[in-house]
Design a protein around this motif. Structure first.
Motif, PDB file in Angstrom:
ATOM      1  N   THR A 372      36.602  42.978  44.847  1.00 24.75           N
ATOM      2  CA  THR A 372      36.448  42.467  43.472  1.00 24.75           C
ATOM      3  C   THR A 372      35.979  41.026  43.498  1.00 24.75           C
ATOM      4  O   THR A 372      35.119  40.628  42.719  1.00 24.75           O
ATOM      5  CB  THR A 372      37.804  42.545  42.736  1.00 24.75           C
ATOM      6  N   ARG A 373      36.567  40.256  44.422  1.00 23.40           N
ATOM      7  CA  ARG A 373      36.182  38.847  44.510  1.00 23.40           C
ATOM      8  C   ARG A 373      34.686  38.735  44.848  1.00 23.40           C
ATOM      9  O   ARG A 373      33.949  37.986  44.234  1.00 23.40           O
ATOM     10  CB  ARG A 373      37.025  38.154  45.587  1.00 23.40           C
ATOM     11  N   ARG A 374      34.258  39.508  45.826  1.00 22.77           N
ATOM     12  CA  ARG A 374      32.836  39.452  46.228  1.00 22.77           C
ATOM     13  C   ARG A 374      31.962  39.932  45.071  1.00 22.77           C
ATOM     14  O   ARG A 374      30.919  39.332  44.778  1.00 22.77           O
ATOM     15  CB  ARG A 374      32.634  40.315  47.481  1.00 22.77           C
ATOM     16  N   LEU A 375      32.401  40.990  44.425  1.00 20.78           N
ATOM     17  CA  LEU A 375      31.637  41.535  43.299  1.00 20.78           C
ATOM     18  C   LEU A 375      31.480  40.481  42.199  1.00 20.78           C
ATOM     19  O   LEU A 375      30.374  40.259  41.690  1.00 20.78           O
ATOM     20  CB  LEU A 375      32.379  42.760  42.749  1.00 20.78           C
ATOM     21  N   ASP A 376      32.574  39.803  41.860  1.00 24.29           N
ATOM     22  CA  ASP A 376      32.514  38.765  40.814  1.00 24.29           C
ATOM     23  C   ASP A 376      31.546  37.654  41.209  1.00 24.29           C
ATOM     24  O   ASP A 376      30.769  37.178  40.388  1.00 24.29           O
ATOM     25  CB  ASP A 376      33.909  38.157  40.567  1.00 24.29           C
ATOM     26  N   GLY A 377      31.608  37.248  42.483  1.00 22.77           N
ATOM     27  CA  GLY A 377      30.734  36.175  42.977  1.00 22.77           C
ATOM     28  C   GLY A 377      29.269  36.585  42.846  1.00 22.77           C
ATOM     29  O   GLY A 377      28.439  35.816  42.358  1.00 22.77           O
TER      30      GLY A 377
END
Ligand code: MAN
Length: 498
Positions: A372-377
């Motif tokens: 999720t963190r990578r996706l948001d970035g």
């Protein structure tokens, strides 16, 4: 003969008349070719102010260095009227507009009037330089054309590259979305599994409980028995002490002059008794005390909440006081570690199966958070403005540098700016792109002021280059950077219609 030609002849006639009358007239000065026809005398040798047709003046007053019309239209070629404009034809080059205050001021204004027509009164002789200036201009314009065309070609490649990069990121975003969805499902399942396992473990504990209760009941019986035994021992010790006291008194106070054999043998036996004390020691007493739990019978129950049910451990062999001390320490440390976030708020309980199920659930949770963190970035990256056609995406991380004074300055597109000498100072991280300005903020703090920041002005160039740096205010830096990313398709310059 046409009307226009008639009027022209009339103008010439009026001018001749004017000359004959001694009036100064220089009609053609400062008038653009397209407006010449507005400067013609009527049949009576009169002329109407352009913005005020109701005001008529003799045509000879046009350009006579005296301002007659409120709009200044009668003096296009002199400085007599304020805020008017002098037009220079600049034949062979680009026509120019000069504030009329600079007309006939004794200075050749070649920057605007290469033909020297602004100095027609003869105070100074301004030769016509339009030919060489036109050649110079053409050379410069050619150079600009070459740069812009080369830049435009490079930019097209950058745009293609940027599109490729965007599409790679979009693919990763799509794949991450699928991953997150899959992990969501797995997480729900793992959560259920962890709950099922915990429930099963609890049921097991409940199943084992009757046996545990039985053991506890027996323990309590032993405790009661040993407590009673301890009281009996204490009572007997008290009675023994009292009997010893009686005999001590007898031994000290009897009258040896009375020949009482009974008393004498009792005193003698007591002396022998004192000479051979019983082997009964404190150790036996301590053992009894440990067995009956002293006054701390509640400790057993407390400890049960920390240990796995039914699994009595090494602490069983310790004296109650020691066990209580360990229990208190353990409780205090656990509370401290939970408070500091080192331990989870609710320590995993329920045995190894529950631990495995919880670990599996936590692992999936972590994977999901990472995805999720990578996706948001990546999504933020895709949403950010990186120039027309997303062009700067292709330059991300590419750096340009320039030596200036004691430093080497560097800018890495969409990344950071820095100042290097013996050490490297951060002049700001990429914040945003607005029009042709890239902002870098929150660099190393200035010793007396704010964090360093850089404003980068981007201009078209056939190469990426750091052209200029300045520090207009302490710790605020200005860079000028050329890059093909800023080039547009070449269009020849457009000059105002004069
Ligand atoms: C360093 C450099 C300068 C800056 C001063 C501020 O010398 O970063 O650019 O003006 O620090 O103290």
């Amino acid at each position: 003969m046409r009307v226009g030609q008639q009027a022209a002849w009339a103008a010439v006639a009026a001018w001749v008349a004017g000359q004959a009358a001694g009036a100064r007239s220089a009609v053609a000065h400062g008038i653009p070719a397209g407006k010449l026809e507005l400067y013609q005398a009527d049949a009576n040798g009169q002329w109407a102010c352009l913005g005020h047709p109701e005001i008529k003046i003799p045509f000879a007053w046009v350009n006579d260095d005296y301002c007659d019309c409120p709009d200044g239209s009668d003096e296009p070629g002199t400085s007599a009227c304020p805020d008017t404009v002098f037009y220079c034809a600049n034949k062979g080059h680009i026509a120019g507009k000069l504030p009329s205050s600079r007309v006939n001021d004794g200075l050749c204004d070649y920057d605007v009037c290469c033909d020297g027509s602004d100095e027609w009164a003869g105070h100074v002789k301004c030769e016509n330089r339009c030919k060489e200036m036109a050649a110079e201009y053409a050379k410069r314009e050619n150079e600009r054309r070459r740069t812009v065309e080369a830049g435009w070609a490079s930019r097209s490649k950058l745009v293609t590259k940027a599109a490729g990069l965007r599409s790679t990121i979009e693919k990763e975003v799509a794949s991450l979305r699928a991953t997150v969805a899959r992990l969501d499902a797995q997480l729900a399942e793992a959560e259920q599994d962890a709950q099922r396992t915990a429930f099963a473990a609890e049921s097991e504990v409940r199943r084992v409980s009757p046996a545990l209760e039985h053991t506890r009941a027996r323990l309590r019986e032993y405790q009661t028995g040993t407590q009673a035994l301890r009281h009996t021992v204490q009572e007997l010790q008290a009675r023994l002490a009292s009997a010893e006291q009686i005999l001590t008194t007898l031994r000290e106070e009897y009258n040896p002059n009375y020949n009482d054999e009974g008393v004498k043998s009792a005193v003698k036996a007591f002396a022998e008794y004192l000479a051979n004390p019983p082997t009964f020691s404190d150790e036996h007493l301590r053992a009894v005390e440990v067995l009956d739990g002293g006054d701390d019978a509640a400790v057993l129950a407390e400890e049960d909440t920390l240990e796995c049910p039914g699994a009595r451990g090494w602490s069983d062999v310790l004296p109650t006081g020691a066990r209580r001390w360990i229990f208190d320490q353990k409780t205090a440390w656990t509370a401290y570690l939970v408070e500091s976030g080192v331990l989870p708020a609710r320590p995993a309980t329920g045995g190894p199966k529950v631990a495995v199920a919880n670990a599996q659930r936590d692992k999936i949770d972590r994977e999901r958070n990472d995805a999720t963190r990578r996706l948001d970035g990546l999504q933020r990256d895709l949403d950010s403005y990186l120039g027309a056609d997303d062009v700067f995406r292709a330059l991300k991380g590419e750096c340009v540098s320039l030596e200036s004074g004691e430093y080497i300055y560097e800018m890495c597109f969409l990344d950071k700016t820095s100042q290097r000498s013996k050490t490297t100072t951060n002049l700001g991280g990429f914040d945003r792109l607005e029009g042709d300005v890239m902002y870098f903020t929150h660099g190393t703090k200035c010793w007396t002021g704010p964090h360093r920041s850089t404003t980068v002005h981007l201009v078209c160039g056939d190469k990426n280059a750091l052209l200029e740096i300045s520090e207009p205010a302490m710790c605020e830096y200005h860079f000028e950077v050329s890059t093909p990313a800023m080039c547009e398709r070449y269009t020849p310059p457009v000059h105002d219609e004069l």
